[in-house]
Scaffold this motif. Structure first.
Motif, PDB file in Angstrom:
ATOM      1  N   GLY A 283       0.915  -1.101  -0.112  1.00 58.43           N
ATOM      2  CA  GLY A 283      -0.147  -0.067   0.004  1.00 58.43           C
ATOM      3  C   GLY A 283       0.901   1.417   0.165  1.00 58.43           C
ATOM      4  O   GLY A 283       0.250   2.448  -0.099  1.00 58.43           O
TER       5      GLY A 283
ATOM      6  N   PHE B 130       2.228   3.292  -2.168  1.00 59.70           N
ATOM      7  CA  PHE B 130       2.201   3.836  -3.485  1.00 59.70           C
ATOM      8  C   PHE B 130       3.371   4.868  -3.864  1.00 59.70           C
ATOM      9  O   PHE B 130       3.885   4.603  -4.920  1.00 59.70           O
ATOM     10  CB  PHE B 130       0.951   4.421  -3.867  1.00 59.70           C
ATOM     11  N   GLU B 131       3.649   5.649  -2.875  1.00 55.99           N
ATOM     12  CA  GLU B 131       4.624   6.544  -3.046  1.00 55.99           C
ATOM     13  C   GLU B 131       6.067   6.118  -3.224  1.00 55.99           C
ATOM     14  O   GLU B 131       6.654   6.357  -4.460  1.00 55.99           O
ATOM     15  CB  GLU B 131       4.772   7.593  -1.901  1.00 55.99           C
TER      16      GLU B 131
ATOM     17  N   MET C 153       6.298   4.294  -6.490  1.00 63.87           N
ATOM     18  CA  MET C 153       6.354   5.401  -7.515  1.00 63.87           C
ATOM     19  C   MET C 153       7.748   5.656  -7.714  1.00 63.87           C
ATOM     20  O   MET C 153       8.598   5.605  -8.755  1.00 63.87           O
ATOM     21  CB  MET C 153       5.412   6.332  -7.646  1.00 63.87           C
ATOM     22  N   GLN C 154       8.264   5.917  -6.524  1.00 62.87           N
ATOM     23  CA  GLN C 154       9.649   6.264  -6.504  1.00 62.87           C
ATOM     24  C   GLN C 154      10.618   5.320  -7.011  1.00 62.87           C
ATOM     25  O   GLN C 154      11.762   5.590  -8.068  1.00 62.87           O
ATOM     26  CB  GLN C 154      10.139   6.676  -5.185  1.00 62.87           C
TER      27      GLN C 154
ATOM     28  N   ASN D 147       9.965   5.219 -10.740  1.00 57.21           N
ATOM     29  CA  ASN D 147      10.714   6.180 -11.511  1.00 57.21           C
ATOM     30  C   ASN D 147      12.248   6.207 -11.626  1.00 57.21           C
ATOM     31  O   ASN D 147      12.923   6.327 -12.542  1.00 57.21           O
ATOM     32  CB  ASN D 147      10.400   7.717 -10.772  1.00 57.21           C
TER      33      ASN D 147
END
Lengths: 293, 1223
Positions: free
Chosen positions: B931, B933-934, B937-938, B941
């Motif tokens: 959960g 998500f940040e 995403m990092q 990326n």
């Protein structure tokens, strides 16, 4: 007498209550019970009514009684945190039903510490043990939950409640063996005579899901879903299973989610999903391509 | 002294005193010679008296079967020895010679000799072939009570009332009587002399040892089958054991216990035991090595006179004052328990073993139970607990004991159990994971104990309970002699009771829904509520039963394996030559334990019961399958089907026309009936068919049968009914032709044909009628003609009132043209399945383009290779067939994304397991599941330059939602959330990791194939979606090994190539066809680029063919030629190749030049820019997507990749991580 020992007349009521077969609890004939057990059975009936959402009936039935047990039941029916706190701090906090009812209210409303404090006062109440175990698990204190179960097992190994509490903890702890052992508990429950509650099936399915036996889990859940008014958790876990088996984006999932919304629009799964979606959207905005296409 | 609770009596007869007994070596027979002069032959298995032989005068004491011939011998108080044939059922001859009662008679095991002992103090040997006495042994000075041959050596042992036992050497006799072929004269002389010597003494048979020790007369003596031992029984009430060597013999020991004369004794054929019987009415069993009593059995009133052992199986018989009893010393049913694919059982030497059905392998001994119970009593039952891997073993010793033992994890050989708990009880069985029930017959109590063997509760068993067995979780089945009671342990309550007598064993079906209650002669099937489902009776003993997975019960009797379905239909599966205890059925194998507790696998043919089961369940597909693949036995199955009301199915099996006809009539299948009727062609058949068809309203068949039967009247009437005027007219003609006036009249009436009626009347001179007819129809002219003919005038005729003429109603509906909607012939779904099977080999899964069987040339001509046609996406590629779905992934290039380490992101402290996941793993997918998500995403990326996350949202949520389950616990408190792991064996919280759905395998086997199908069936929009989804799923995923990382990367590349190819083609299709030359040029280019991405060969062919066709239609002969060449180089389906060849020749003929110059160099090496769809020649600059490796012209740098739609083209990235060593 300990109402949870196998000798008790109440074993059926308790089994029904803890397998969430509330209608069975309500239809239980209490007339033949001994005088000590009768009020206990009645309390179970009130709690079953509350669990079925008939809170108002309970409140009106008990509005006149002033004793602690009734007040705690009313507090449970009204989900009244302050009353629960009062009861917890009063001298009535020794009463088993008060502990359970007030403890449930507190536990459900995030008063984890208070609930644990209250419930820890119990004297050989298996219900309290089970509730404590659950609260610990919900608050991710698996260590405490295990401790609670282990302690209770020493004096009440035979009880359904302790078996279930152990199964809950086992499902959290994990590992093939623990999952399997939890599975056995639910399987046993499911194959018990006269059991029509979906709880056992759902438990079985959850254990199997954790064991990676998705086909069996699906079979159990489908069986649970077949009933006229399927169990909420059966629906929720079916949705999870859809995702686990990679069919999460299919029609069935949508259907199930619709059904779940209809039955319990505030279900954890749905609430969580909304939260995560917004989390995703917020997080995603931090990134963008250097050049527009 | 230990006494067995009850003797395992298998058979008992009532008669007068039994003095002699003999077992048949092979058949289940015993001969019993009686004091009343009768000899009985019994079948002890069936319990029937087969024959009686009554020629002796007075008691018959000696009896013996010949080991191989159909003979037996008897000796009686009439001094006679008689030899009988049990085949011809008569006495063959009598050997006379003894001068007093004959006590025992025995055949020699190989020579044609009979040995007899008599009260005349002699022991004699007779040759029954030449019916002569060959040796008389004298020496005993009182009655010779018993004499027996040694089973191997040339020895005889005899017992006498002179208190001695004598051992005789008869090797001389054998020498004398062996074949005299190669004998020298001297030998013969010597022999003659020897024989001479016979007259005086004993050179043939000499006393070797005289054994003295008994204080009274000795009644019986026997040799040990293998050891040099002798056992004797005497009137001094002792059983004495003797040993002998070459040179001497001595007394070993005495077994004391009989308190009356001991009548007979013998050695157990296989075990170290002695059996003896006596006039004290007991049968006693002694330990040969310790000479202690093992068991004894007492009869109330009958003194025992004789005992005999079956030479092979564990069976004994004893004769007493009122008959004989056949018994076993121990139960032979091996204790066993089945759990899933493993059988646990106890061998004869008391070792616990397991047998794995999946491997068909026996385990080494898991445990030794040597010390459990009594050494001569095998354990009775075994109950297995899979959760604890523990066993419960019961033994009848000491009126019932049990032991609870945990099996060792590894079969480390025959170890004695280290951890065991015991107690007393008749039955013990696991009732739940951590509970077992112990029942004791003496107290009638059932105790529920936990695994530490301490009692948790106890209650009274239903009255009369003799045994308890597992009754479903939390329940017991209590067996009483007349009832079975289902008892709920938790509620301590009887749930149900069923009256079934004598149930001894219970076998539960694999799904626990049904149980078979086995008694001696009955099988009763009940459901888990103990409601009777069916029952059946066997005349022969039922031994065991087990369930097939499909719910068929297989049971074994003494000599058969049979089956029964839940509805009670039963039959024989196969015969057995020895008793078997069935434990499991798997496909064609029946697993069982034999009497020696050895696992056996028997092969059976389950076809019959499978078929019947399919029939009951109406599973027509399976029935069809069975019919097609196996040869079911004809008649029985047909009558079964007919009886069960499935004539239409029976019809499928029958060839014989008569039977077929009957069945067809029965199920109303007129087509078949007609067909058969034509074959048989008998009036009776036609009549039946006709009446049946009439019932159905099928008038066409009725018509045919009437025609066949030449039933003109009925035919006419039928035509009238159906309004078939034309045929009715023809009928009238036929009638005329036949000269049948009545028929003519009828037909004329039906037709309303007045003229012909009048005509007919005239012909048969019935003028008045003719006139009347004409008159009533107002045919004046005709009237006059008739008057003229008859020479009468109108006045002369008195006429009745004529009324109006017959008016024929005309047919409203042309019924005759077709049948009425006839009664629906009962086409069962089975028949439909059958017809469907025959009718259409429609394979729905195959895409339609493979079905299209258009000749290529014709297609070309018609479509003229029109570009327009190509745009109808739904039409498929129509290029003929055989473009198979070939194995995936062989020409993909790897994208080399290096695995530089990304520092694990530290997230804030959290205590749920989900938080642990993100801490435990540096993989983006794990972070998504947790959960977080940040951080996910990092990671993405950094790894692949992901910037546009929106398309990944479904995948993120999918992974997230697959990670948590919900478990209701107490009411009112939120459900317990648990976290689904992919490493389910892991318990270390630092290593647990979430399950990620849609792993590489499922992506390869499901999604990729879906994509291929989209390509093949020309559903390109779907294809693009599918392949993009694969890309997204792989972006957020994990794999479990380095080789899988490579596979995953290969799959990423492949998905990208397909996405690119499909996008190009879609772009081409979106161009307007009428857009002039520019548009056409672009189209041609795109169709050429379509062939560039690295697709699988079969799919590349599709692209090439499309490009070739488009080029050819647009006179791009050079390009077309090049595409054709490439198609040909790839080879493949004939049609494809043909078409390419054709195109090639035509293109060559047309000059191999292109009409339009397009930007496509067939010889150059280039990639296609995924954004602009223009070539990027090797050597020129380009940028690529860090995730999927799609190439772009440099101006697209910084934009979002068109293929994955997530990553930034040309972004600096470390490479996607899907796996970390050590996780």
């Amino acid at each position: 007498m300990d109402p949870f020992s196998g000798e008790s007349e109440l074993v059926n009521v308790i089994t029904a209550f803890y397998t969430h077969a509330y209608q069975t609890v309500l239809s239980f004939d209490t007339s033949s019970l001994s005088s000590t057990n009768k009020p206990v059975a009645q309390n179970f009936k009130y709690r079953a009514q509350i669990a079925l959402g008939q809170n108002r009936e309970v409140v009106s039935a008990l509005s006149k009684s002033r004793d602690a047990t009734s007040r705690s039941l009313v507090a449970l029916a009204k989900n009244d945190v302050s009353e629960a706190l009062n009861l917890a701090e009063s001298s009535d906090s020794e009463d088993a039903t008060v502990q359970i009812c007030a403890g449930t209210v507190l536990g459900a409303n995030g008063e984890y510490a208070k609930a644990v404090e209250l419930l820890s006062k119990h004297q050989g109440s298996l219900e309290a043990v089970a509730l404590l175990t659950q609260l610990h698990l919900v608050n991710n204190r698996t260590d405490l939950a295990l401790k609670e179960v282990q302690a209770a097992k020493r004096w009440a190994q035979d009880s359904l409640l302790i078996n279930m509490a152990e199964a809950w903890a086992n499902l959290r702890v994990g590992g093939q063996e623990k999952y399997q052992s939890a599975y056995y508990v639910y399987e046993e429950l499911a194959s018990a005579p006269g059991n029509q509650s979906p709880t056992a099936l759902v438990g079985q399915a959850v254990a199997e899901l954790h064991l990676g036996r998705t086909e069996e889990a699906e079979a159990a859940l489908n069986q649970a879903l077949e009933s006229e008014k399927p169990d909420i958790q059966a629906i929720a876990n079916s949705i999870v299973l859809q995702y686990v088996t990679g069919k999460g984006n299919g029609e069935k999932t949508k259907e199930l989610k619709g059904l779940l919304t209809q039955r319990d629009s505030e279900h954890q799964l749905l609430a969580d999903l909304v939260e995560k979606e917004s989390l995703f959207d917020t997080a995603a905005t931090k990134y963008s391509a250097k050049a527009a296409s | 002294m230990a006494s067995s609770p009850s003797m395992l009596t298998k058979f008992e007869s009532k008669s007068s005193r039994a003095k002699g007994i003999a077992f048949h070596p092979k058949r289940p027979w015993i001969l019993v010679s009686l004091h009343s002069s009768t000899i009985q032959l019994w079948d002890y298995r069936m319990g029937t008296l087969i024959d009686r032989f009554e020629e002796h005068d007075g008691p018959v004491r000696g009896i013996d079967f010949h080991p191989t011939q159909p003979l037996f011998v008897s000796g009686g108080d009439d001094y006679k020895i008689k030899v009988w044939s049990y085949q011809t059922r008569r006495c063959l001859f009598t050997l006379n010679g003894h001068l007093d009662y004959v006590r025992t008679v025995f055949f020699h095991h190989e020579l044609p000799w009979i040995l007899s002992a008599s009260d005349d103090q002699t022991i004699r040997i007779w040759n029954w072939q030449n019916r002569s006495l060959i040796c008389t042994m004298t020496g005993h000075n009182h009655y010779a009570m018993c004499a027996q041959f040694h089973p191997k050596e040339d020895l005889i042992v005899s017992a006498s009332l002179d208190q001695s036992v004598r051992v005789w050497d008869i090797s001389g006799l054998r020498k004398k009587h062996s074949a005299p072929t190669s004998m020298t004269f001297e030998d013969q002389m010597a022999r003659a002399n020897q024989q001479q010597a016979d007259m005086f003494g004993n050179t043939d048979a000499v006393v070797k040892f005289v054994l003295e020790g008994h204080d009274r007369g000795v009644n019986w003596v026997s040799f040990h089958p293998t050891l040099p031992l002798i056992v004797s029984a005497g009137d001094d009430r002792l059983i004495k054991l003797w040993r002998m060597s070459e040179t001497k013999a001595w007394e070993v020991d005495t077994c004391r216990g009989h308190f009356q004369n001991a009548s007979a004794c013998l050695f157990h054929p296989h075990q170290d035991l002695i059996l003896s019987v006596g006039e004290d009415k007991t049968v006693r069993v002694w330990d040969l090595n310790k000479r202690t009593s093992v068991q004894s059995f007492k009869r109330e009133n009958d003194r025992f006179w004789v005992v005999a052992a079956h030479p092979e199986i564990n069976l004994f018989a004893a004769g007493h004052d009122n008959g004989v009893m056949v018994f076993k010393l121990e139960r032979e049913r091996p204790a066993s328990s089945l759990y899933q694919n493993t059988l646990f059982y106890i061998t004869k030497d008391k070792h616990v073993r397991s047998y794995d059905f999946t491997k068909n392998a026996e385990s080494p001994s898991l445990l030794s139970l040597r010390k459990f119970g009594n050494s001569w009593v095998p354990p009775r039952t075994l109950s297995y607990n899979p959760a604890e891997r523990a066993i419960l073993v019961t033994s009848p010793v000491d009126s019932g004991t049990y032991e609870l033992i945990t099996l060792p994890k590894d079969a480390g050989g025959a170890a004695d159990p280290t951890d065991m708990k015991k107690g007393s009880g008749t039955s013990a069985v696991f009732v739940a994971r951590n509970r077992f029930a112990v029942f004791s017959t003496s107290t009638q109590n059932i105790e529920i104990k936990d695994l530490s063997n301490s009692m948790t509760k106890s209650f009274k068993a239903p009255t009369g309970t003799t045994d308890v067995v597992f009754g479903g979780t939390g329940c017991l089945l209590c067996l009483t002699p007349s009832n079975v009671v289902l008892y709920d342990i938790q509620q301590k309550k009887q749930l149900a009771e069923l009256s079934v007598t004598g149930v001894k064993y219970v076998s539960w079906s694999n799904d626990g829904m049904y149980a078979a209650l086995l008694s001696k002669h009955n099988v009763t099937i009940v459901n888990k509520q103990l409601e009777q489902v069916s029952t059946l009776h066997e005349t022969i003993r039922i031994k065991s039963a087990t369930w097939d997975d499909s719910g068929v019960l297989l049971y074994s009797t003494l000599n058969h394996i049979k089956y029964t379905l839940l509805n009670g239909d039963n039959g024989i599966v196969r015969t057995l030559d020895q008793t078997m205890y069935l434990v499991k059925v798997k496909a064609r194998s029946v697993y069982c334990l034999d009497r020696a507790a050895k696992p056996r696998v028997l092969t059976i043919d389950p076809t019959e019961y499978r078929f019947k089961l399919a029939l009951v369940k109406r599973n027509y597909d399976e029935m069809l399958q069975i019919i097609k693949t196996s040869s079911l036995v004809g008649q029985s199955i047909i009558s079964y089907l007919q009886k069960k009301g499935y004539p239409e199915i029976a019809l499928q099996f029958v060839q014989d026309p008569q039977t077929r006809f009957e069945l067809a009539i029965e199920c109303g299948n007129l087509e078949v009936a007609t067909e058969m009727a034509k074959q048989i062609d008998k009036p009776k058949i036609w009549t039946r068919l006709g009446s049946e068809a009439l019932v159905h309203g099928n008038h066409q068949i009725v018509e045919m049968t009437y025609q066949k039967l030449r039933n003109f009247d009925k035919l006419s009437f039928l035509y009238l009914c159906t309004g078939d005027e034309e045929k009715l007219t023809r009928m009238a003609k036929i009638a005329e032709h036949r000269g049948d006036f009545v028929s003519r009249f009828q037909n004329a009436l039906y037709l309303g044909d007045v003229e012909s009626r009048i005509q007919m009347f005239k012909e048969i001179d019935l003028y008045p009628l003719a006139y009347l007819t004409a008159k009533s129809h107002g045919m004046t002219e005709e009237c006059e003609t008739i008057l003229e003919m008859t020479g009468l005038t109108e006045d002369q005729i008195s006429m009745p009132d004529v009324g109006t003429g017959l008016n024929i109603p005309s047919a409203i509906a042309p019924t005759h043209k077709a049948n009425w909607p006839t009664k629906e012939a009962a086409h069962s779904s089975f028949e439909k399945a059958l017809l469907g099977e025959v009718g259409g080999p429609v394979d729905e899964t195959e895409p339609n383009l493979l079905e299209e069987d258009m000749p290529v040339v014709a297609a070309q001509d018609k479509n003229g290779l029109a570009a327009e046609d190509e745009e109808e996406a739904a039409e498929g590629w129509d290029m003929g067939d055989d473009i198979g779905l070939e194995a995936a992934g062989n020409d993909s290039d790897f994208v080399n994304v290096d695995n530089a380490d990304v520092p694990a992101d530290s997230t804030g402290p959290g205590s749920s397991e989900a938080d642990l996941w993100s801490r435990n793993s540096p993989l983006a997918a794990d972070h998504v599941a947790s959960g977080s998500f940040e951080t996910a995403m990092q990671l993405l990326n950094r790894q692949v330059g992901a910037v546009n996350f929106a398309p990944l949202k479904p995948r993120f949520l999918e992974v997230y939602q697959a990670s948590r389950t919900f478990l209701t616990a107490s009411a009112g408190v939120p459900a317990i959330i648990n976290y689904v792991r992919r490493n389910i064996d892991e318990t270390d919280s630092r290593k647990v990791l979430p399950l990620i759905p849609r792993d590489l395998e499922s992506l390869t086997t499901i999604d990729l194939q879906e994509g291929y199908t989209a390509m093949r069936t020309n559903k390109l929009e779907n294809g693009v979606t599918t392949f993009k989804e694969i890309l997204h799923s792989l972006l957020v995923n994990v794999v479990s090994s380095q080789s899988q990382v490579d596979d995953a990367k290969a799959l990423i590349t492949k998905a990208m190539e397909y996405t690119l190819a499909m996008s190009i083609e879609l772009e081409r299709r979106s161009l307007s066809t009428s857009g002039g030359e520019d548009s056409l040029k672009r189209q041609l280019e795109l169709s050429a680029y379509f062939t560039v991405p690295k697709l699988d060969v079969s799919h590349r062919q599709l692209a090439l063919m499309a490009a070739m066709r488009l080029a050819f239609t647009n006179k791009q002969f050079s390009s077309a030629l090049s595409f054709a060449n490439r198609v040909l180089a790839n080879g493949g389906a004939a049609k494809l190749v043909d078409q390419a060849k054709k195109t090639k020749t035509q293109a060559e003929r047309s000059g191999s030049t292109d009409a339009i110059d397009i930007e496509y160099d067939q010889f150059a090496d280039f990639d296609i820019c995924a954004a602009s769809f223009t070539p990027i020649y090797s050597g020129s600059q380009s940028v690529s997507c860090p995730f999927d490796g799609a190439k772009y012209q440099t101006q697209y740098k910084g934009q979002v990749c068109r293929m994955c739609e997530v990553c930034e083209i040309g972004a600096a990235a470390s490479g996607l991580r899907l796996w970390v060593q050590g996780l």
